[in-house]
Design a protein around this motif. Sequence first.
Motif, PDB file in Angstrom:
ATOM      1  N   ALA A 153      -3.007  81.653  40.880  1.00 58.27           N
ATOM      2  CA  ALA A 153      -2.676  80.363  40.293  1.00 58.27           C
ATOM      3  C   ALA A 153      -3.248  80.269  38.883  1.00 58.27           C
ATOM      4  CB  ALA A 153      -3.225  79.236  41.153  1.00 58.27           C
TER       5      ALA A 153
ATOM      6  N   LEU B 234      -7.850  83.077  49.878  1.00 59.14           N
ATOM      7  CA  LEU B 234      -7.852  81.874  49.069  1.00 59.14           C
ATOM      8  C   LEU B 234      -8.237  82.236  47.647  1.00 59.14           C
ATOM      9  CD1 LEU B 234      -7.211  78.987  49.590  1.00 59.14           C
ATOM     10  CD2 LEU B 234      -9.614  78.538  49.953  1.00 59.14           C
ATOM     11  N   ALA B 235      -9.223  83.130  47.538  1.00 57.11           N
ATOM     12  CA  ALA B 235      -9.672  83.562  46.223  1.00 57.11           C
ATOM     13  C   ALA B 235      -8.511  84.210  45.485  1.00 57.11           C
ATOM     14  CB  ALA B 235     -10.833  84.534  46.359  1.00 57.11           C
TER      15      ALA B 235
ATOM     16  N   VAL C 109     -11.228  83.431  53.169  1.00 55.76           N
ATOM     17  CA  VAL C 109     -11.816  83.084  51.874  1.00 55.76           C
ATOM     18  C   VAL C 109     -11.279  84.010  50.796  1.00 55.76           C
ATOM     19  CG1 VAL C 109     -13.958  83.094  50.542  1.00 55.76           C
ATOM     20  CG2 VAL C 109     -13.893  82.003  52.769  1.00 55.76           C
TER      21      VAL C 109
ATOM     22  N   ALA D 172      -5.352  83.715  46.013  1.00 58.44           N
ATOM     23  CA  ALA D 172      -4.385  82.675  45.679  1.00 58.44           C
ATOM     24  C   ALA D 172      -4.838  81.920  44.443  1.00 58.44           C
ATOM     25  CB  ALA D 172      -4.232  81.710  46.853  1.00 58.44           C
ATOM     26  N   CYS D 173      -6.145  81.631  44.381  1.00 58.35           N
ATOM     27  CA  CYS D 173      -6.706  80.927  43.239  1.00 58.35           C
ATOM     28  C   CYS D 173      -6.512  81.731  41.974  1.00 58.35           C
ATOM     29  CB  CYS D 173      -8.203  80.686  43.428  1.00 58.35           C
ATOM     30  SG  CYS D 173      -8.516  79.262  44.404  1.00 58.35           S
TER      31      CYS D 173
END
Lengths: 562, 345
Positions: free
Chosen positions: B15, B8-9, B5, B11-12
Amino acid sequence: MPKRNFSLPSFDSKTTVILLCVALLLIFTALPLLYLAASSFMSGGSFDFSNYKDVYSRSVNWRALLNTLKLSFATMVSSVLLTFPLAWLIGRTNLPGRGGFRTWLVATYMIPPYVGAIAWVQLLNPSVGYLNMVLKWAFGLDASPFDIYTMGGLTWVLTLFYSPFAFIAISRAMEKMDPALEEAARIAGASPLRTLRDVTMPLMAPSILAGGLLVFISAASCFGIPSIVGMPSNIEVMTTRIVTYVYMGDSKGIRDATALATILMLLANALLLAMGRFAGQKDYTTIGGKSTRPNIVNLGAWRWPALAAVGFYTAVAVALPLGSILLTSLIGTMSKPIGLDNLTFENWKPVIASDQYLAPIFNSLQYGVAAATVGTLLAVFISYLLVKTTARGRQLPDLLVTAGGAAPSIVIALALIIAFSGKFVVNLYSTAGILVAAYLVKYMTMAVRTISASLVQVHSSLEEAALSSGAGWLRACRDIILPLIAPSVVAGWFLIFMPSFYELTMSILLYGSETKTIGVLLYELQTYADTQNASVLSVIILAIVLIGNIILNKASKGSIGI
Amino acid sequence: MVFSVKRLAAACAAAALIAALAGCGGGQKEAPAAGGGASGKIMIYTSIYPDIIDMVKPIIKKALPGLEVDWFQAGTEKVIAKMAGEMEAKKIAADALMVADPSYYYTLKDQKMLLNYASPAAKDVAIEKDKDGAWTPVRISNMIIAYNTSKLKAEDAPKTWKDLTDPKWKGKIAMPNPLMSGTAFVAAAALSEKYGWEYFDKLKANGLRVEEGNSAIQNKLLTGEYLAVMILEENILKMIETKKEPVKVVYPEDGVVVVPSPIGIMAASKNPAGAKAAVDWWLSKAGQETVVTGWMHSVREDVKPPNGAPALKTFYGKAVKTDWIKFSKEKEKYKEEFRTRVIEK
């Protein structure tokens, strides 16, 4: 030591925890749904039955109700008939490749139902369905052998998508069964099949009922599949009628919709009570103090026919629609036949290249995990209250949860909008909280059914032993009860997580600018882009879930995961 | 799990950072337009397709730099359902509303839920608008007939709505469900007024299939499951231009169903000044040009038609008559009549 028996700290923590759960349920499920149900009895500010008279004087609504009952019943029966042998073969025999089959059979549950329904329409529509055309060609038929736009077609698609509930419930219980009873039957000279019929099946009855009921309720409250498969065939069900009323766009429409939805919720609860009474007559407790692993039945020469049968079902039920979705995502144009020259990654580019896709995926992961974790915790205590206590009104939380599960998504969404826009102090509108609340209301019933079915099998003597040895109630829960029902807790978690992850109907009405979910994105792709981009996203969703499942499974050495 | 998680955070966040940087790069080149005095925040509920909204976002930001515009997008009927829920809760979150069912605005106006605002830009709007300024048309969608050119020759394709009752289309025709889709509702109501409900009886006898919405119809037209369908013009134009699909629009000789979708400001808006600025922008030439990029027609005459489409005036004159007040008052009656005649077996 004896002193401890008289002080009751364990009783306190138990009461507190359970009351807390009930309170949460009352606020988030009972309040909105009851408020909405109550408003169905209001017209022009006064209490009356005019909405009900209006709605139920129309034959179409009765026919829709009848269709819903027929479809849900047929789906329930076919799901149990299909999954019981599958669960037994996979869980309790030496069928080759059992583990792999388990994952694949549950995989249909990971496909969003509306995406899967589209796949089946592509496969089996009477004019140009892929599968129909293949069969026509292979057997030299003049007409298409199958027509998806029928009650039979609708039942088929509903069965494929909701039978995993039955499969999960049944196979979890099968693996936690006390083998001593079966062994006794075998020692007494019963054949494996006879043992299955006379011992295993009766022991499994609560889980079969629980699984079947879940299938029934889910099929009855499903909108996506009837709207995609049923609408072109003019088959109306309760959910499509309810949505029709909501789409009238005024407060009368909402009340009429609620008048229909209230009956659907009552029906589900009546069914639950009836089944509960039936199951409650017998003592099914099978996990005693000295449980070992259930024994594995040797199929002998029957291994290979069994493998062929399971393999065939898996291919038709899982591989075919999954393949169809994957293929759709790779087809250059839907207007040409499938061929190598018509395969491309073009559809993937806009989906992968855009960073707008990452945020919804992350959001949905968060909300899904939150809903699943809170929901499973609540479900454990609600199940405990229901199954292991004699408190008065212990069925109430379970009834509320079931009412939520049976309520059509759009009705839940409206109820939450009305209840949590600040009218009753709490304002959750357009926050992540309202989405998580919606998922809990809708999907918690899946965890409660699964967990309570397996809790029925745990004998109270184990907990009593822990308590009398001085453990607090919470400790007894953690050390004794939870480990024993762990597989069904994990299954319950997944049963909430999966549908929450790709939920569409409620999310589309409840999302805010910061809380867009993957279901909303899928809906957008479906409506403004095309099925192909939506297929790409479905493939991505599936990949995320499958990979997550594999990682969990590996990390926990096989004890967690579906 | 926690670890992934976190990743992903990260990566977010990365982005988002990239997106923000890219956004800044574009925005700094030009000075904010003058006259964009509106400030604060507004929320627009709309059924305009999301790709258009994404396109509009940076343009409107440049035009109205002080104003923060939030969007809620869903199909017309879903937006209306959300509105109905909010009205029950007496808490309407929308400041402006732009959905594709003109009759709904009559209903809202009757309930005094719309703010009267005569936009200075409204003088350029070439088609009918509300005289009190409760709503102004902002984009035009058309219900037309479409067919698959790889399955059907142009001379064989239906030319009129009436042609769809020809037995040669038996079981191969479809339309979106008027009970579920706003534009389909308008089409059903308008055609039933023009030809009587017997027209739909004949379609039904000819095997008309009713699908949930335009996109289902579009896909089944591509696969060849249907040969001729009633559908929104913009879906077909987009398929032709972006994916080179073999589909074509027929503008029925007995009249296109023209659906001029309005924009209106909610009376309950907390930022009417902001909402007014947004309305002005949508009706301006710049706003209308984004409408056209979304394959819808502009309400202004000084904006060219969408790619692949003829000018509105070539078919607007003989469009099927639409009595919006009647459609608004008798919505349930139309839906019920369609349901009993076409959907019910």
